[in-house]
Design an enzyme around this catalytic site. Structure first.
Site, short mmCIF file in Angstrom:
data_model
loop_
_atom_site.label_atom_id
_atom_site.label_comp_id
_atom_site.label_asym_id
_atom_site.label_seq_id
_atom_site.Cartn_x
_atom_site.Cartn_y
_atom_site.Cartn_z
N LYS A 153 44.85 49.37 43.60
CA LYS A 153 44.72 49.29 42.17
C LYS A 153 44.95 50.62 41.15
O LYS A 153 44.78 51.49 41.74
CB LYS A 153 43.25 48.57 41.83
CG LYS A 153 42.87 47.29 42.18
CD LYS A 153 41.47 46.99 42.02
CE LYS A 153 41.15 45.70 42.42
NZ LYS A 153 41.65 44.35 41.86
N ARG A 192 39.65 36.46 49.34
CA ARG A 192 39.84 35.30 50.21
C ARG A 192 39.87 35.29 51.51
O ARG A 192 39.64 34.55 52.54
CB ARG A 192 41.25 34.61 49.56
CG ARG A 192 42.47 35.43 49.48
CD ARG A 192 43.30 35.13 48.66
NE ARG A 192 43.18 35.46 47.18
CZ ARG A 192 43.98 35.17 46.16
NH1 ARG A 192 45.11 34.54 46.31
NH2 ARG A 192 43.80 35.49 45.00
N1 BES Z 1 38.16 41.66 43.05
C1 BES Z 1 39.45 41.39 42.54
C2 BES Z 1 39.37 40.32 41.32
C3 BES Z 1 39.23 41.01 40.07
C4 BES Z 1 40.03 41.40 39.25
C5 BES Z 1 38.05 40.84 39.42
C6 BES Z 1 39.75 42.17 38.02
C7 BES Z 1 37.52 41.29 38.19
C8 BES Z 1 38.58 42.04 37.47
C9 BES Z 1 40.30 40.62 43.46
O1 BES Z 1 39.85 41.16 44.81
C10 BES Z 1 41.69 40.95 43.38
O2 BES Z 1 42.10 42.05 43.13
N2 BES Z 1 42.19 39.92 42.97
C11 BES Z 1 43.79 40.13 42.53
C12 BES Z 1 44.66 39.00 43.29
C13 BES Z 1 46.02 39.13 43.26
C14 BES Z 1 46.63 40.30 44.06
C15 BES Z 1 46.65 37.71 43.75
C16 BES Z 1 43.89 39.86 41.09
O3 BES Z 1 43.19 39.12 40.66
O4 BES Z 1 44.74 40.56 40.52
ZN ZN Z 2 40.98 42.97 45.32
#
Ligand code: BES
Ligand code: ZN
Ligand code: ZN
Length: 499
Positions: free
Chosen positions: A279, A353
């Site tokens: 990230k 997931r």
């Molecule tokens: N924990 C995050 C989801 C999230 C993102 C919660 C921002 C709160 C704020 C999750 O693990 C994630 O990173 N999801 C990705 C999925 C994508 C790579 C398909 C997302 O939502 O960007």
């Molecule tokens: Zn994530």
């Protein structure tokens, strides 16, 4: 914290302030207000006039008065709650919390609350106590000075015509529910160097010992044996070993249909860096709350253990840290989950997931025929629904409808998004059974859900995406900013509905 319920005789309440709800547009001479006005020698009606007090939601006025006779209170707080028609049970909780936070900054330690809600007195008392408890949660656990003001320690709830035993029951339930929400919030607020997966398991164990739940934990070796290659792929980059936390509640008197078992399953990513699909640095700190789904399961199980419903409940938390490392999973790795399905991991940041896949499959193997999973799963749900509604999806419309209805009862919004075969097709992989992401920028929240669905066999299942609702960026009059404890109340109502 101390709670007392009394009927009618608010003048005798052992409290420093009397807090009375004021509906929009009502007169200072209506109902109990008139009695209070007399008590305060007309100060109430004069404040209403001089401050143009209209009872708008959130409007407050504090008036001091010289007490007459046996009256202990020295002040009256008017608390506007808006239209009477919109004054639901969750508004009673918010009003109680609002009064608590207001009075604590004015050095009150105890107050009497007149909720003036005509519903079931037990439920009203419960809401008042819950709001009182949750309003006093603060983020300042790790401050060594400048902590928030001392606690307001005593709440007296006054409800006309209620039986003392109903009041007592409601207050006790409200305390349990409020403390369960705060338990969840405290976990979500913990820094990730402190709340590692191992520590999360330890907290769950301590809580289970205190409340009489059965506790079990699967370590990585056990999970390996069970073939949980999907969950384990996420912890590979971390120094912190993953833990699958299992809590079991078995009622003394069981009213469940034979074979019925509800499971609550939570995403417990104690920190989500994204892994190799790293990230951006900015805002990454927020990802300490990525275990909020797991924390919700633990808080809810805690309340279940204390409220003792008559159905069994299984609680499962997949506690894992998602880190980049030489040993970490790479985008394009293929792993096999415990149900035998192969997964092409194309983005290591779609890790929630991956851990839920093995966790829900495990829940079903343990006999669950109803599974509710909860997770801060996608950023997309925040774009779709903001912080007002939790995204809900599932394979059983009755279960989804029941959760939405329980949410309404508790002032928690759930908004359903669709699932279908067409969506499921979008996670087919070229080289494995499925991949862990769908097409870029398309229905991200649904893609998360259809992935988890691949690991449900026969169970009725609902998935709650709480990424937008588990954390509040701003303080509310009744609640500190930060973790919200969302879904705890709704799930407790659901459990009660099934008993
Ligand atoms: N924990 C995050 C989801 C999230 C993102 C919660 C921002 C709160 C704020 C999750 O693990 C994630 O990173 N999801 C990705 C999925 C994508 C790579 C398909 C997302 O939502 O960007
Ligand atoms: Zn994530
Ligand atoms: Zn995550």
């Amino acid at each position: 914290m101390e709670f007392q319920g009394i009927t009618g005789r608010f003048k005798e309440a052992n409290a420093e302030a009397l807090v009375v709800v004021f509906f929009k547009g009502e007169k200072a001479t209506s109902g109990v207000l008139k009695e209070m006005d007399a008590l305060a020698r007309g100060a109430l009606s004069s404040v209403v006039k001089s401050e143009n007090f209209k009872g708008e939601k959130g409007q407050t006025a504090l008036l001091r008065f010289a007490p007459k006779g046996k009256v202990k209170a020295r002040s009256i707080m008017l608390l506007g709650v808006g239209d009477k028609a919109d004054y639901t049970m969750s508004e009673v909780a918010a009003a109680s919390g609002c009064a608590t936070r207001y009075l604590r900054t004015r050095n009150h330690k105890k107050f009497a609350f007149l909720p003036r809600h005509e519903g079931d007195p037990t439920a009203v008392a419960q809401a008042a106590a819950q709001g009182f408890v949750t309003s006093q949660f603060e983020l300042d656990k790790y401050k060594t000075k400048d902590k928030k003001e001392k606690l307001v320690s005593r709440l007296v709830v006054c409800i006309d015509g209620a039986s003392p035993s109903d009041l007592k029951k409601g207050l006790e339930r409200g305390r349990i529910v409020g403390e369960a929400m705060n338990f969840t919030r405290d976990l979500a607020n913990e820094p990730p160097n402190i709340l590692t997966p191992t520590e999360m398991a330890n907290r769950a164990q301590a809580m289970a010992n205190e409340t009489g739940l059965k506790y079990e934990v699967l370590d990585e070796a056990k999970m390996e044996k069970l073939g949980m290659g999907s969950l384990l792929s996420v912890s590979k980059g971390s120094e912190q070993p993953a833990k699958l936390i299992i809590l079991r509640y078995s009622p003394e008197k069981n009213t469940a249909e034979k074979g019925d078992l509800l499971a609550l399953v939570g995403k417990g990513i104690t920190f989500d860096t994204g892994g190799i699909s790293l990230k951006p640095g900015e805002g990454m700190d927020a990802m300490k709350y990525d275990m909020s789904g797991g924390a919700t399961v633990l808080g809810t199980m805690r309340a279940i253990a204390l409220l003792k419903p008559t159905i069994p409940v299984l609680g499962i938390v997949a506690a894992v840290e998602n880190m980049p490392d030489g040993k970490a999973t790479r985008p394009s790795d293929v792993v096999t989950a415990s149900n035998g399905k192969t997964i092409e991991i194309l983005n290591t940041d779609a890790e929630g997931r991956l851990i839920l896949a093995d966790a829900v499959a495990y829940a079903e193997k343990q006999g669950a025929n109803r599974i509710v999973d909860m997770a801060t799963l996608t950023g997309a749900v925040i774009i779709a629904l903001g912080d007002q509604n939790t995204g809900i999806m599932g394979n059983d419309q009755a279960l989804v409808d029941e959760i939405i209805a329980c949410g309404k009862e508790n002032g928690e919004g759930f908004w359903q998004l669709p699932l279908s075969k067409e969506y499921s097709k979008q996670i087919k992989s070229d080289i494995a059974d499925i991949k862990n992401i769908g097409p870029r920028g398309k229905a991200g929240t649904i893609m998360g859900a259809v992935f988890i669905q691949e690991f449900i066999d026969k169970a009725k299942w609902a998935h709650l995406d709480i990424a937008g609702t588990a954390w509040s960026d701003s303080a509310k009059p009744h609640q500190a900013k930060g973790p919200t404890g969302v879904a705890v109340r709704t799930l407790l109502s659901l459990v009660e509905k099934y008993q």
